[in-house]
Write a protein that holds these residues in place. Sequence first.
Motif, PDB file in Angstrom:
ATOM      1  N   LEU A 102     -39.368  21.504  23.367  1.00  0.00           N
ATOM      2  CA  LEU A 102     -39.416  22.862  22.806  1.00  0.00           C
ATOM      3  C   LEU A 102     -39.894  22.885  21.357  1.00  0.00           C
ATOM      4  O   LEU A 102     -40.715  23.713  20.985  1.00  0.00           O
ATOM      5  N   SER A 120     -43.382  24.768  20.308  1.00  0.00           N
ATOM      6  CA  SER A 120     -43.476  25.833  19.292  1.00  0.00           C
ATOM      7  C   SER A 120     -44.407  25.438  18.156  1.00  0.00           C
ATOM      8  O   SER A 120     -45.093  26.293  17.614  1.00  0.00           O
ATOM      9  N   ARG A 149     -48.033  29.103  25.155  1.00  0.00           N
ATOM     10  CA  ARG A 149     -47.106  28.283  25.933  1.00  0.00           C
ATOM     11  C   ARG A 149     -47.530  28.281  27.402  1.00  0.00           C
ATOM     12  O   ARG A 149     -47.471  27.269  28.093  1.00  0.00           O
ATOM     13  N   GLU A 150     -47.972  29.451  27.835  1.00  0.00           N
ATOM     14  CA  GLU A 150     -48.391  29.614  29.217  1.00  0.00           C
ATOM     15  C   GLU A 150     -49.517  28.637  29.575  1.00  0.00           C
ATOM     16  O   GLU A 150     -49.478  27.959  30.598  1.00  0.00           O
ATOM     17  N   ASP A 182     -40.581  24.675  37.972  1.00  0.00           N
ATOM     18  CA  ASP A 182     -41.216  25.927  37.548  1.00  0.00           C
ATOM     19  C   ASP A 182     -41.055  27.002  38.621  1.00  0.00           C
ATOM     20  O   ASP A 182     -40.693  28.141  38.327  1.00  0.00           O
ATOM     21  N   ARG A 202     -36.666  33.872  35.216  1.00  0.00           N
ATOM     22  CA  ARG A 202     -37.514  34.523  34.207  1.00  0.00           C
ATOM     23  C   ARG A 202     -37.828  35.960  34.635  1.00  0.00           C
ATOM     24  O   ARG A 202     -37.785  36.879  33.816  1.00  0.00           O
ATOM     25  N   ASP A 203     -38.126  36.151  35.917  1.00  0.00           N
ATOM     26  CA  ASP A 203     -38.409  37.512  36.405  1.00  0.00           C
ATOM     27  C   ASP A 203     -37.208  38.422  36.181  1.00  0.00           C
ATOM     28  O   ASP A 203     -37.349  39.559  35.745  1.00  0.00           O
ATOM     29  N   LEU A 218     -34.815  38.131  33.971  1.00  0.00           N
ATOM     30  CA  LEU A 218     -34.613  38.396  32.544  1.00  0.00           C
ATOM     31  C   LEU A 218     -35.528  39.518  32.075  1.00  0.00           C
ATOM     32  O   LEU A 218     -35.115  40.420  31.342  1.00  0.00           O
ATOM     33  N   ILE A 219     -36.777  39.455  32.509  1.00  0.00           N
ATOM     34  CA  ILE A 219     -37.735  40.479  32.099  1.00  0.00           C
ATOM     35  C   ILE A 219     -37.360  41.827  32.708  1.00  0.00           C
ATOM     36  O   ILE A 219     -37.378  42.858  32.022  1.00  0.00           O
ATOM     37  N   TYR A 245     -34.449  42.860  33.605  1.00  0.00           N
ATOM     38  CA  TYR A 245     -33.239  43.356  32.940  1.00  0.00           C
ATOM     39  C   TYR A 245     -33.594  43.991  31.599  1.00  0.00           C
ATOM     40  O   TYR A 245     -33.118  45.080  31.264  1.00  0.00           O
ATOM     41  N   GLU A 246     -34.449  43.293  30.847  1.00  0.00           N
ATOM     42  CA  GLU A 246     -34.833  43.795  29.521  1.00  0.00           C
ATOM     43  C   GLU A 246     -35.600  45.117  29.641  1.00  0.00           C
ATOM     44  O   GLU A 246     -35.383  46.047  28.869  1.00  0.00           O
ATOM     45  N   ARG A 296     -33.184  47.848  30.424  1.00  0.00           N
ATOM     46  CA  ARG A 296     -32.378  48.168  29.251  1.00  0.00           C
ATOM     47  C   ARG A 296     -33.184  49.066  28.289  1.00  0.00           C
ATOM     48  O   ARG A 296     -32.662  50.029  27.728  1.00  0.00           O
ATOM     49  N   MET A 315     -47.208  32.041  35.640  1.00  0.00           N
ATOM     50  CA  MET A 315     -45.949  31.957  34.889  1.00  0.00           C
ATOM     51  C   MET A 315     -45.756  33.216  34.047  1.00  0.00           C
ATOM     52  O   MET A 315     -46.641  33.630  33.321  1.00  0.00           O
ATOM     53  N   ASN A 316     -44.586  33.790  34.171  1.00  0.00           N
ATOM     54  CA  ASN A 316     -44.256  35.011  33.458  1.00  0.00           C
ATOM     55  C   ASN A 316     -43.827  34.681  32.033  1.00  0.00           C
ATOM     56  O   ASN A 316     -42.889  33.936  31.834  1.00  0.00           O
ATOM     57  N   LEU A 317     -44.506  35.259  31.037  1.00  0.00           N
ATOM     58  CA  LEU A 317     -44.185  34.830  29.683  1.00  0.00           C
ATOM     59  C   LEU A 317     -43.269  35.792  28.937  1.00  0.00           C
ATOM     60  O   LEU A 317     -43.507  36.990  28.867  1.00  0.00           O
ATOM     61  N   LEU A 318     -42.212  35.222  28.367  1.00  0.00           N
ATOM     62  CA  LEU A 318     -41.263  35.996  27.579  1.00  0.00           C
ATOM     63  C   LEU A 318     -41.743  36.042  26.135  1.00  0.00           C
ATOM     64  O   LEU A 318     -42.435  35.147  25.687  1.00  0.00           O
ATOM     65  N   SER A 357     -39.163  28.215  16.712  1.00  0.00           N
ATOM     66  CA  SER A 357     -39.271  29.425  17.512  1.00  0.00           C
ATOM     67  C   SER A 357     -38.965  29.129  18.971  1.00  0.00           C
ATOM     68  O   SER A 357     -38.842  27.970  19.363  1.00  0.00           O
ATOM     69  N   ALA A 377     -36.148  36.844  26.548  1.00  0.00           N
ATOM     70  CA  ALA A 377     -36.378  38.234  26.954  1.00  0.00           C
ATOM     71  C   ALA A 377     -35.809  39.211  25.935  1.00  0.00           C
ATOM     72  O   ALA A 377     -36.389  40.254  25.665  1.00  0.00           O
TER      73      ALA A 377
END
Lengths: 318, 92
Positions: free
Chosen positions: A83, A87, A96-97, A292, A299-300, A302-303, A305-306, A309, B1-4, B24, B28
């Motif tokens: 990580l 970054s 990152r993707e 992955d 990940r889906d 989390l998105i 949910y956000e 919200r 891949m879904n990016l946050l 960093s 989400a």
Amino acid sequence: MDQNSVSNDQARFDQIIDAEEKIEPRDWMPEKYRLNLIRQISQHAHSEVVGQLPEGNWIGRAPTLRRKATLLAKVQDEAGHGLYLYSAAETLGESREKMMDDLLSGKAKYATIFNYPTLTWADVGAIGWLVDGAAIVNQISLCQTSYGPYARAMVRICKEESFHMRQGFEIMQVLSNGSHAQKSMAQDALNRWWWPTLMMFGPHDSDSAHSQQSMKWKIKRQSNDELRQKFVDQTVEQAKHLGLTIPDEDLKWNSERSHYEFGAIDWDEFQRVVKGGGLCNRGRLHARRRADEEGGWVRDALIAYEEKRCKKDTGEAA
Amino acid sequence: MNLLPLWEVFIRTRRGLDHKHIGSLHAADGAQALQAARDTYTRRQEGVSIWVVEASKIHASQFEDNASFFEPAEDKVYRHPTFYDVPDELNL
Ligand SMILES: [Fe+2]
Ligand SMILES: [Fe+2]
């Protein structure tokens, strides 16, 4: 941008490098410097991430609770190192993707050492002692690298690495002082990991055009051969302490140079494993892809949910 | 891949010190960014407080503008104590 301002920028850049100062994310930098860094940092990040797999293989089979907690913490550290490095690469404009896609598609490289299997518990010791030991030699040198975010990531990583090597050495020590079977298991692990570890430092300086430019830009601070020599010198002494034999008949002390001389590295094997011919290349990529895919729903969620919200927030405000 | 989205992480390592940028991560939302920052950057008690800021919310000065942007401070040596001529022995 006119010719003049480009050469001004170049002069500023050269000045910063000459003065041993750091280049920072928003600074002007030669495009090749940027691309060179992205390649090196992302490869380094991939190595940390894939490097979790050989040891992860033994978490469920660690011989004691102490060893299990240690191994879990070490593998978690390696995820963290990945990580930090991703970054750092992102500050250069790489997404990152894209880095993830390149790793999963097999396009990106990572350290070949992780394409070797961990057959016995002694391999976990040998990895900590040798592979992390070699990584530390390389990473200490990189703390002086010219790109700020990379250098800072290296400093953090070096602080964490020392426990990795020590726990590995401790495992080797216990096995070396154990039963005959345990000692030969430790020797067998050393025999298998020694040469691939020496290959971690990369091709000889004479065959490495890449690293010449990296040295000029101070991305790399010491050459592959210098770092490899440093590792051999320190590790031979450690092996003596363990009572284990380095699997190299040509290994001998050169009192004039004050260094150990060592035998020829099998670069054909190195190339073979780089190109996918190692025992675990396919397995490692397969494991990354599966992780992955299986983590995708998290990940889906989390998105989703956000998003929900946010909608609720604006709904209430209206 | 879904990016946050990307978040910048700032950590206060001890009481009495400033929060300092440490790196960093992708998350989400803020709560998740905080948890990930804790797991990534404070595994050995390196912090007593964490700030996370969405990277897209940060405004930063541009390197290309440095010359004119920071120029106003260049000729104001009278902002430094050494500019003033006072007797050394008084240790002012
Ligand atoms: Fe690491
Ligand atoms: Fe490590």
